[in-house]
Design a protein around this motif. Structure first.
Motif, mmCIF file in Angstrom:
data_model
loop_
_atom_site.group_PDB
_atom_site.id
_atom_site.type_symbol
_atom_site.label_atom_id
_atom_site.label_comp_id
_atom_site.label_asym_id
_atom_site.label_seq_id
_atom_site.Cartn_x
_atom_site.Cartn_y
_atom_site.Cartn_z
ATOM 1 N N GLU A 23 61.903 -65.705 113.714
ATOM 2 C CA GLU A 23 61.316 -65.862 115.037
ATOM 3 C C GLU A 23 62.202 -65.213 116.100
ATOM 4 O OE1 GLU A 23 59.811 -69.413 118.102
ATOM 5 O OE2 GLU A 23 60.603 -69.900 116.107
ATOM 6 N N GLY A 24 61.583 -64.385 116.927
ATOM 7 C CA GLY A 24 62.314 -63.724 118.001
ATOM 8 C C GLY A 24 63.110 -62.508 117.569
ATOM 9 N N LYS A 25 62.983 -62.109 116.293
ATOM 10 C CA LYS A 25 63.733 -60.959 115.777
ATOM 11 C C LYS A 25 62.831 -59.729 115.684
ATOM 12 C CE LYS A 25 67.170 -63.819 114.803
ATOM 13 N NZ LYS A 25 66.516 -65.119 115.018
ATOM 14 N N ILE A 26 63.464 -58.558 115.598
ATOM 15 C CA ILE A 26 62.740 -57.301 115.364
ATOM 16 C C ILE A 26 62.782 -57.048 113.861
ATOM 17 C CG2 ILE A 26 62.578 -54.845 115.883
ATOM 18 C CD1 ILE A 26 64.099 -55.382 118.473
ATOM 19 N N VAL A 27 61.629 -57.006 113.241
ATOM 20 C CA VAL A 27 61.527 -56.953 111.783
ATOM 21 C C VAL A 27 60.746 -55.717 111.360
ATOM 22 C CG1 VAL A 27 60.702 -58.174 109.734
ATOM 23 C CG2 VAL A 27 61.615 -59.466 111.674
ATOM 24 N N GLY A 28 61.153 -55.132 110.247
ATOM 25 C CA GLY A 28 60.465 -53.959 109.731
ATOM 26 C C GLY A 28 60.095 -54.108 108.268
ATOM 27 N N SER A 29 59.163 -53.282 107.807
ATOM 28 C CA SER A 29 58.826 -53.183 106.383
ATOM 29 C C SER A 29 58.165 -51.831 106.159
ATOM 30 C CB SER A 29 57.901 -54.322 105.937
ATOM 31 O OG SER A 29 56.588 -54.113 106.402
ATOM 32 N N GLN A 30 57.935 -51.486 104.897
ATOM 33 C CA GLN A 30 57.260 -50.226 104.589
ATOM 34 C C GLN A 30 55.754 -50.404 104.726
ATOM 35 O OE1 GLN A 30 58.004 -48.590 100.700
ATOM 36 N NE2 GLN A 30 57.002 -46.657 101.180
ATOM 37 N N SER A 75 53.045 -51.667 101.952
ATOM 38 C CA SER A 75 53.735 -52.389 100.876
ATOM 39 C C SER A 75 53.211 -53.818 100.796
ATOM 40 C CB SER A 75 55.243 -52.408 101.134
ATOM 41 O OG SER A 75 55.542 -53.187 102.285
ATOM 42 N N ALA A 76 53.562 -54.520 99.709
ATOM 43 C CA ALA A 76 53.169 -55.918 99.580
ATOM 44 C C ALA A 76 53.828 -56.754 100.669
ATOM 45 C CB ALA A 76 53.549 -56.441 98.194
ATOM 46 N N SER A 77 55.026 -56.343 101.102
ATOM 47 C CA SER A 77 55.703 -57.046 102.199
ATOM 48 C C SER A 77 54.894 -56.914 103.486
ATOM 49 C CB SER A 77 57.109 -56.468 102.409
ATOM 50 O OG SER A 77 57.892 -56.598 101.247
ATOM 51 N N ASP A 78 54.415 -55.714 103.752
ATOM 52 C CA ASP A 78 53.591 -55.451 104.932
ATOM 53 C C ASP A 78 52.304 -56.270 104.874
ATOM 54 O OD1 ASP A 78 52.686 -54.219 107.303
ATOM 55 O OD2 ASP A 78 51.739 -52.591 106.185
ATOM 56 N N ASP A 79 51.670 -56.291 103.704
ATOM 57 C CA ASP A 79 50.441 -57.071 103.536
ATOM 58 C C ASP A 79 50.698 -58.552 103.820
ATOM 59 O OD1 ASP A 79 49.090 -54.789 102.821
ATOM 60 O OD2 ASP A 79 49.163 -55.176 100.665
ATOM 61 N N TYR A 80 51.821 -59.052 103.297
ATOM 62 C CA TYR A 80 52.120 -60.474 103.452
ATOM 63 C C TYR A 80 52.317 -60.836 104.927
ATOM 64 C CZ TYR A 80 54.539 -64.938 103.293
ATOM 65 O OH TYR A 80 54.891 -66.242 103.509
ATOM 66 N N ILE A 81 53.058 -60.016 105.637
ATOM 67 C CA ILE A 81 53.316 -60.300 107.047
ATOM 68 C C ILE A 81 52.021 -60.265 107.857
ATOM 69 C CG2 ILE A 81 54.470 -59.444 109.131
ATOM 70 C CD1 ILE A 81 56.802 -58.598 107.322
ATOM 71 N N GLU A 103 59.099 -58.310 117.490
ATOM 72 C CA GLU A 103 58.466 -56.998 117.322
ATOM 73 C C GLU A 103 58.439 -56.661 115.841
ATOM 74 O OE1 GLU A 103 58.843 -52.338 118.869
ATOM 75 O OE2 GLU A 103 60.296 -53.860 119.528
ATOM 76 N N TYR A 104 57.308 -56.146 115.392
ATOM 77 C CA TYR A 104 57.157 -55.791 113.978
ATOM 78 C C TYR A 104 56.919 -54.283 113.860
ATOM 79 C CZ TYR A 104 55.261 -55.540 109.244
ATOM 80 O OH TYR A 104 55.036 -55.210 107.938
ATOM 81 N N LYS A 105 57.754 -53.612 113.058
ATOM 82 C CA LYS A 105 57.660 -52.166 112.899
ATOM 83 C C LYS A 105 57.443 -51.824 111.421
ATOM 84 C CE LYS A 105 60.840 -51.108 116.734
ATOM 85 N NZ LYS A 105 62.059 -50.351 117.132
ATOM 86 N N THR A 106 56.645 -50.787 111.175
ATOM 87 C CA THR A 106 56.456 -50.312 109.808
ATOM 88 C C THR A 106 56.886 -48.857 109.695
ATOM 89 O OG1 THR A 106 54.153 -49.687 110.259
ATOM 90 C CG2 THR A 106 54.546 -51.886 109.341
ATOM 91 N N TYR A 107 57.263 -48.476 108.476
ATOM 92 C CA TYR A 107 57.773 -47.135 108.208
ATOM 93 C C TYR A 107 57.067 -46.569 106.979
ATOM 94 C CZ TYR A 107 61.310 -48.905 111.380
ATOM 95 O OH TYR A 107 61.942 -49.451 112.472
ATOM 96 N N PHE A 155 64.951 -56.047 107.440
ATOM 97 C CA PHE A 155 63.942 -55.236 106.752
ATOM 98 C C PHE A 155 63.434 -56.036 105.561
ATOM 99 C CE2 PHE A 155 62.689 -51.552 103.974
ATOM 100 C CZ PHE A 155 61.719 -51.036 104.812
ATOM 101 N N VAL A 156 62.137 -56.315 105.531
ATOM 102 C CA VAL A 156 61.531 -57.063 104.434
ATOM 103 C C VAL A 156 61.099 -56.071 103.356
ATOM 104 C CG1 VAL A 156 59.768 -58.738 103.780
ATOM 105 C CG2 VAL A 156 60.680 -58.737 106.118
ATOM 106 N N CYS A 157 61.557 -56.302 102.113
ATOM 107 C CA CYS A 157 61.260 -55.332 101.059
ATOM 108 C C CYS A 157 61.375 -55.972 99.681
ATOM 109 C CB CYS A 157 62.201 -54.134 101.167
ATOM 110 S SG CYS A 157 63.948 -54.577 101.104
ATOM 111 N N ASP A 158 61.041 -55.190 98.649
ATOM 112 C CA ASP A 158 61.156 -55.658 97.273
ATOM 113 C C ASP A 158 62.620 -55.874 96.915
ATOM 114 O OD1 ASP A 158 58.454 -55.364 97.132
ATOM 115 O OD2 ASP A 158 58.475 -53.564 95.888
#
Length: 258
Positions: free
Chosen positions: A132-139, A142-148, A160-164, A182-185
């Motif tokens: 909460e309140g953090k800047i988070v990224g994922s690909q 990806s399954a991480s992106d889908d989950y978020i 803020e949520y960023k994707t790459y 960074f949320v990832c496998d």
């Protein structure tokens, strides 16, 4: 006479159909070519990786050539339905969303999502909701992106949520302080951390559920899936898949007894 002629024609067509299944001379596999250790270019410019080795061996046993075709990971649905690739074999998590437009092999690995942060990070994170309140990224894609995206409460709590488009783009953003986590496998995160132990660390918290990894095929390529599965089953039975896993992870991560 006409009766036998029609019977002959029917048998001929059936035989032709069966032979077409076995006449595949090359399989085209969609990959993310910047996704170590699954598939990436080494310093010599060669395409290498865990899934590259598995797929190459399976193709060899099938007696076919193999071509690895880089795809936009966020555009998997378009790629798998366009006819430009025969399958995706690249650390692909089996999800209900993906089952809408592809069929899968049996799962061959387990995977889960974790947080990758900078080595000097002082974030106090014990669960996914501490983001909460953090800047988070994922690909992207990806399954991480889908989950978020599916977890509305989690996504809304993030500042803020960023994707790459590429995994390494997200890692670079993390190193450059553009994101906090960074949320990832887990598999790719541990490999990346081992390459940069002085820059990155893993926060071992549960993100979503444990998922299974499989090979994805267009819905109309069930016969090809079965041929690939048969070759892969042989690799598991004779220990070849285990050897490849140990080569890349120093452990046997292949699911057996399925």
């Amino acid at each position: 006479m006409k009766k036998y002629l029609w019977l002959f024609m029917l048998m001929f067509l059936l035989l032709m159909g069966c032979s077409d299944i076995n006449k595949v001379e090359k399989i085209v596999i969609g990959i993310d070519d910047d996704f170590a250790p699954m598939s990436y270019y080494n310093e010599q410019g060669d395409l290498v990786g865990f899934d590259i080795d598995l797929a190459t061996e399976a193709a060899k046993r099938m007696g076919v050539l193999v071509e690895f075709k880089p795809i936009d990971w966020d555009g998997k649905r378009t790629a798998i339905n366009s006819g430009t690739i025969d399958m995706i074999w690249n650390g692909l998590d089996i999800t209900e969303k993906r089952k809408e437009y592809m069929i899968f092999s049996k799962p061959y690995m387990d995977d889960r999502k974790i947080l990758l942060v900078k080595k000097d990070s002082e974030l106090d994170i014990h669960s996914e909701y501490d983001l909460e309140g953090k800047i988070v990224g994922s690909q992207a894609g990806s399954a991480s992106d889908d989950y978020i995206h599916q977890n509305v409460d989690l996504k809304n709590s993030i500042k803020e949520y960023k994707t790459y488009s590429k995994f390494n783009e997200g890692v670079k953003a993390l190193k450059n302080n553009e994101i906090d986590a960074f949320v990832c496998d887990e598999l790719v995160a541990r490999y990346e951390m081992n390459c940069c132990p002085d820059q990155l660390k893993i926060i071992n918290v549960k993100i979503g559920i444990i998922t299974e990894t499989g090979i994805g095929f267009p819905k109309d390529k069930g016969e090809l899936r079965d041929r690939v599965q048969a070759a892969f089953d042989e690799m598991i039975a004779d220990g070849t898949a285990k050897e490849i896993s140990i080569k890349w992870f120093d452990a046997d991560l292949i699911k057996s007894g399925r």
